[in-house]
Design a protein around this motif. Structure first.
Motif, short mmCIF file in Angstrom:
data_model
loop_
_atom_site.label_atom_id
_atom_site.label_comp_id
_atom_site.label_asym_id
_atom_site.label_seq_id
_atom_site.Cartn_x
_atom_site.Cartn_y
_atom_site.Cartn_z
N LEU A 136 16.28 -13.91 -20.41
CA LEU A 136 17.13 -13.61 -19.26
C LEU A 136 16.29 -13.37 -18.01
N ALA A 137 15.17 -12.67 -18.18
CA ALA A 137 14.29 -12.42 -17.03
C ALA A 137 13.70 -13.72 -16.51
N ALA A 138 13.34 -14.63 -17.42
CA ALA A 138 12.74 -15.90 -17.01
C ALA A 138 13.73 -16.76 -16.24
N GLN A 139 15.02 -16.63 -16.55
CA GLN A 139 16.05 -17.44 -15.89
C GLN A 139 16.57 -16.80 -14.60
N ALA A 140 16.26 -15.52 -14.39
CA ALA A 140 16.82 -14.79 -13.25
C ALA A 140 16.28 -15.32 -11.93
N LEU A 141 17.15 -15.32 -10.93
CA LEU A 141 16.81 -15.78 -9.59
C LEU A 141 17.18 -14.70 -8.58
N PRO A 142 16.50 -14.65 -7.45
CA PRO A 142 16.91 -13.70 -6.40
C PRO A 142 18.37 -13.94 -6.01
N GLY A 143 19.11 -12.87 -5.87
CA GLY A 143 20.52 -12.98 -5.50
C GLY A 143 21.46 -13.11 -6.68
N ASP A 144 20.92 -13.08 -7.91
CA ASP A 144 21.77 -13.12 -9.10
C ASP A 144 22.51 -11.80 -9.28
N LEU A 145 23.71 -11.88 -9.82
CA LEU A 145 24.42 -10.73 -10.38
C LEU A 145 24.53 -10.99 -11.87
N LEU A 146 23.91 -10.13 -12.67
CA LEU A 146 23.88 -10.29 -14.13
C LEU A 146 24.98 -9.41 -14.72
N VAL A 147 25.92 -10.04 -15.43
CA VAL A 147 27.04 -9.32 -16.03
C VAL A 147 26.97 -9.50 -17.54
N ALA A 148 26.96 -8.39 -18.26
CA ALA A 148 26.72 -8.41 -19.71
C ALA A 148 27.57 -7.34 -20.38
N PRO A 149 27.62 -7.33 -21.71
CA PRO A 149 28.46 -6.34 -22.39
C PRO A 149 28.00 -4.90 -22.15
N TRP A 150 28.95 -4.01 -22.23
CA TRP A 150 28.66 -2.58 -22.17
C TRP A 150 27.76 -2.20 -23.34
N VAL A 151 26.74 -1.43 -23.07
CA VAL A 151 25.78 -1.06 -24.12
C VAL A 151 26.37 -0.13 -25.17
N GLY A 152 27.56 0.41 -24.91
CA GLY A 152 28.24 1.26 -25.89
C GLY A 152 29.45 0.60 -26.49
N ASP A 153 29.53 -0.72 -26.45
CA ASP A 153 30.73 -1.43 -26.90
C ASP A 153 31.00 -1.24 -28.39
N ALA A 154 29.98 -0.86 -29.15
CA ALA A 154 30.09 -0.56 -30.59
C ALA A 154 30.08 -1.79 -31.48
N HIS A 155 29.75 -2.93 -30.93
CA HIS A 155 29.41 -4.10 -31.73
C HIS A 155 27.91 -4.30 -31.56
N PRO A 156 27.15 -4.40 -32.65
CA PRO A 156 25.68 -4.44 -32.50
C PRO A 156 25.18 -5.58 -31.63
N ASP A 157 25.80 -6.75 -31.71
CA ASP A 157 25.37 -7.87 -30.86
C ASP A 157 25.68 -7.58 -29.39
N HIS A 158 26.83 -6.99 -29.13
CA HIS A 158 27.20 -6.67 -27.75
C HIS A 158 26.25 -5.63 -27.17
N ASP A 159 26.01 -4.57 -27.94
CA ASP A 159 25.14 -3.51 -27.45
C ASP A 159 23.73 -4.03 -27.16
N ALA A 160 23.21 -4.86 -28.06
CA ALA A 160 21.87 -5.41 -27.88
C ALA A 160 21.81 -6.34 -26.67
N ALA A 161 22.84 -7.18 -26.50
CA ALA A 161 22.87 -8.08 -25.35
C ALA A 161 22.94 -7.29 -24.05
N GLY A 162 23.71 -6.20 -24.06
CA GLY A 162 23.79 -5.36 -22.87
C GLY A 162 22.46 -4.71 -22.53
N ARG A 163 21.78 -4.20 -23.54
CA ARG A 163 20.47 -3.58 -23.30
C ARG A 163 19.46 -4.61 -22.79
#
Length: 252
Positions: A136-163
């Motif tokens: 994700l960091a390698a793909q990031a560009l200036p002016g990006d807004l990164l939207v991802a799952p809540w880190v407390g969503d309680a699904h392990p894949d969601h939490d990890a993706a959010g972190r």
């Protein structure tokens, strides 16, 4: 959405109860234009094909309407969602869910060029969290807004993706927001207060709602609209009802 953890059992909180939730009703309302102000590209991190549509279809449409580039990072192919369904092995699900995602994107005005599939193993994103953050960091560009799952969503894949998304955003100095998906299942709509002090409601027009609903239906393997699925689907009607609202929620 996909295979779920111990906090995500049973029918969960019904949408009728969320409609009467005082803390959800009290969240400040922000129009999409203000949320997307000064954004050059909206990047939606989706743990499984369908999470991006359930949580962010309205925001993605608003970005397109403002000539803001939209990109979806599809972390897994959701191939592990039905481990006990013999007619739907992982290989078949992987192909089906990529096709469903492509269809959903077209219904929202996007296409395959707007999606990067990473192919990380469904159910094991946490073991690849550092790798995901680096990608994700390698793909990031200036002016990006990164939207991802809540880190407390309680699904392990969601939490990890959010972190991972938070780490990438901090490392690149870009803005990030989070979205709930499974939280609507296990959070208590009768509670006095909610868990998100920085959350906001983002209204959708009727046309945007209709396109979102059509895109949700593209995920036939998840709604159960396919043959040979001899178990409860991931997205039965009482679950999709939580995403048929006239607004979406993002957490600042």
């Amino acid at each position: 959405m996909d295979a779920v953890g111990p906090r995500i059992e049973g029918q969960g909180s019904l949408e009728a109860d969320w409609a009467a939730c005082t803390w959800l009703e009290a969240l400040p309302v922000h129009d999409a234009a203000s949320v997307l102000r000064d954004v050059r590209r909206l990047v939606v991190v989706s743990p499984h094909p369908d999470d991006e549509v359930l949580a962010c279809a309205g925001v993605m449409q608003a970005a397109l309407a403002q000539d803001i580039a939209v990109h979806v990072v599809s972390v897994t192919d959701g191939e592990a969602c039905y481990p006990d369904a013999p007619l739907w092995p992982a290989a078949r699900l992987r192909d089906a869910r990529r096709h469903e995602l492509a269809t959903a994107m077209r219904l929202l005005g996007l296409d395959a060029t707007h999606v990067t599939p990473l192919g990380l193993p469904d159910g094991s994103v946490a073991t690849h969290e550092a790798e995901l953050a680096a990608q994700l960091a390698a793909q990031a560009l200036p002016g990006d807004l990164l939207v991802a799952p809540w880190v407390g969503d309680a699904h392990p894949d969601h939490d990890a993706a959010g972190r991972a998304a938070q780490a990438a955003a901090r490392g690149r100095g870009i803005r990030s927001l989070q979205y709930p998906v499974w939280a609507w299942h296990w959070l208590d709509p009768r509670a006095a207060t909610g868990p998100w002090p920085g959350a906001m409601r983002i209204p959708m027009s009727r046309a945007a709602q209709a396109r979102k609903h059509d895109a949700m239906q593209a995920f036939a393997t998840q709604t159960g609209a396919v043959e040979g699925l001899d178990c409860e689907p991931i997205l039965p009607a009482h679950v999709t009802a939580r995403f048929r609202r006239a607004f979406e929620v993002l957490i600042g």
